[in-house]
Design a protein around this motif. Structure first.
Motif, PDB file in Angstrom:
ATOM      1  N   SER A   1      -7.265  -3.359  -3.279  1.00  0.00           N
ATOM      2  CA  SER A   1      -8.623  -2.904  -3.603  1.00  0.00           C
ATOM      3  C   SER A   1      -9.310  -3.768  -4.647  1.00  0.00           C
ATOM      4  O   SER A   1     -10.537  -3.884  -4.627  1.00  0.00           O
TER       5      SER A   1
ATOM      6  N   ILE B   1     -10.736  -6.518  -2.644  1.00  0.00           N
ATOM      7  CA  ILE B   1     -11.782  -6.002  -1.757  1.00  0.00           C
ATOM      8  C   ILE B   1     -13.038  -5.658  -2.547  1.00  0.00           C
ATOM      9  O   ILE B   1     -14.165  -5.895  -2.079  1.00  0.00           O
ATOM     10  N   PHE B   2     -12.881  -5.128  -3.748  1.00  0.00           N
ATOM     11  CA  PHE B   2     -14.058  -4.911  -4.587  1.00  0.00           C
ATOM     12  C   PHE B   2     -14.685  -6.250  -4.971  1.00  0.00           C
ATOM     13  O   PHE B   2     -15.897  -6.335  -5.208  1.00  0.00           O
TER      14      PHE B   2
ATOM     15  N   GLY C   1     -12.608  -1.476   4.468  1.00  0.00           N
ATOM     16  CA  GLY C   1     -13.491  -2.213   3.574  1.00  0.00           C
ATOM     17  C   GLY C   1     -13.386  -3.714   3.773  1.00  0.00           C
ATOM     18  O   GLY C   1     -14.389  -4.439   3.769  1.00  0.00           O
TER      19      GLY C   1
ATOM     20  N   HIS D   1       0.838  -1.200   0.000  1.00  0.00           N
ATOM     21  CA  HIS D   1       0.000   0.000   0.000  1.00  0.00           C
ATOM     22  C   HIS D   1       0.871   1.248   0.000  1.00  0.00           C
ATOM     23  O   HIS D   1       1.971   1.254   0.560  1.00  0.00           O
TER      24      HIS D   1
ATOM     25  N   ASN E   1     -15.969   5.065  -7.092  1.00  0.00           N
ATOM     26  CA  ASN E   1     -14.855   5.193  -8.033  1.00  0.00           C
ATOM     27  C   ASN E   1     -14.800   6.588  -8.652  1.00  0.00           C
ATOM     28  O   ASN E   1     -13.720   7.161  -8.802  1.00  0.00           O
TER      29      ASN E   1
ATOM     30  N   ASN F   1      -8.421   0.502   2.676  1.00  0.00           N
ATOM     31  CA  ASN F   1      -8.631  -0.872   2.239  1.00  0.00           C
ATOM     32  C   ASN F   1      -8.939  -1.806   3.397  1.00  0.00           C
ATOM     33  O   ASN F   1      -9.785  -2.706   3.284  1.00  0.00           O
TER      34      ASN F   1
ATOM     35  N   TRP G   1     -16.925  -6.928  -2.258  1.00  0.00           N
ATOM     36  CA  TRP G   1     -18.107  -6.069  -2.397  1.00  0.00           C
ATOM     37  C   TRP G   1     -19.097  -6.696  -3.371  1.00  0.00           C
ATOM     38  O   TRP G   1     -20.303  -6.769  -3.104  1.00  0.00           O
TER      39      TRP G   1
ATOM     40  N   GLY H   1      -1.923  -2.299  -3.922  1.00  0.00           N
ATOM     41  CA  GLY H   1      -3.133  -2.255  -3.120  1.00  0.00           C
ATOM     42  C   GLY H   1      -4.015  -3.478  -3.266  1.00  0.00           C
ATOM     43  O   GLY H   1      -4.001  -4.147  -4.297  1.00  0.00           O
TER      44      GLY H   1
ATOM     45  N   HIS I   1      -4.054   4.940   2.441  1.00  0.00           N
ATOM     46  CA  HIS I   1      -4.398   3.886   1.490  1.00  0.00           C
ATOM     47  C   HIS I   1      -4.638   2.572   2.226  1.00  0.00           C
ATOM     48  O   HIS I   1      -5.614   1.851   1.967  1.00  0.00           O
TER      49      HIS I   1
ATOM     50  N   HIS J   1     -10.581  -2.396  -9.778  1.00  0.00           N
ATOM     51  CA  HIS J   1     -11.841  -2.401  -9.028  1.00  0.00           C
ATOM     52  C   HIS J   1     -12.941  -3.095  -9.833  1.00  0.00           C
ATOM     53  O   HIS J   1     -13.694  -3.914  -9.300  1.00  0.00           O
TER      54      HIS J   1
END
Length: 250
Positions: A155, A158-159, A103, A91, A193, A100, A162, A153, A96, A218
């Protein structure tokens, strides 16, 4: 006959309350009881992944920084295939990392609760997490094959959580793809975003550093979570809270 899924009225997990600052009266992140609660309410994989990410962040600080773990098209072309994985644990800074991790901690219990328990559940969670992260990396590289600007990262993964959480509801079956719940998740992910792109663009214009949002990662991660989750969900954990009365007739 009266029945409902056991998870139909599932309370917000301790991990979600902690990550959102709503840990409640008598609870504290410095209390052993809080962490015991976290470990028992579907939060184990999220806590474990958070620990790995934080440990990697600290390690990178003293070993070349996050750039040494970063991903880019030219680096992959030079044979640095391991960066497809290492970028998920690096990260760019504390903000940052915090974004993350927040989330990750909020979404993991929602997803893991639908994946089963024990080693099989952890395996499905890991499959989802890394599949989303790799898909995000692949889409980023597809859009930026020659860019030297590195990506770091978690993300993308993590997305992916989601997207997976959008398919998790109170019923044992996955939430339909064309449902309101999924539509709202797509809307919120898109808005987040757009806001981040605008924010990072403003920061880049006001300073000397070039910062861009890896929206491709993402998108790739979110789509994998959205479509892979139904194939990983365990649908045999639902029991009837009351059975129908038996009849005296044959």
């Amino acid at each position: 006959m009266s029945f409902e899924p056991l998870q139909a009225r599932r309370k917000e997990s301790a991990l979600q309350r902690t990550s959102s600052g709503r840990i409640g009266t008598g609870s504290s992140p410095f209390s052993l009881r809080t962490w015991k609660d976290l470990a028992l309410d579907h939060s184990g994989p999220g806590l474990a992944m958070t620990g790995l990410i934080v440990a990697a962040f600290v390690f990178a600080l003293f070993n070349g920084g996050p750039v040494a773990w970063a991903l880019s098209g030219p680096l992959i072309a030079d044979g640095h295939i391991h960066r497809l994985f290492t970028h998920m644990f690096a990260h760019a800074g504390l903000s940052h990392l915090w974004m993350n991790v927040a989330g990750l901690l909020a979404l993991s219990p929602i997803v893991y609760a639908k994946l089963g328990s024990g080693i099989p559940g952890w395996g499905r969670y890991s499959t989802l997490y890394f599949a989303a992260g790799l898909a995000g990396a692949a889409l980023f590289l597809a859009f930026n094959p020659t860019s030297d600007l590195p990506m770091v990262g978690a993300s993308g993964a993590i997305f992916g959580l989601w997207g997976a959480a959008a398919r998790a509801g109170p019923e044992p079956e996955p939430v339909p793809l064309w449902s309101k719940q999924v539509g709202l998740a797509v809307r919120d992910a898109t808005i987040s975003n757009i806001v981040l792109i605008a924010l990072l663009f403003a920061i880049s214009r006001s300073g000397d550093v070039q910062i861009k949002l890896a929206w491709e990662a993402h998108l790739g991660g979110f789509l994998v979570g959205l479509f892979l989750m139904p194939h990983l969900m365990q649908r045999d954990d639902v029991r009837l809270t009351a059975s129908a009365p038996t009849s005296g007739h044959p």
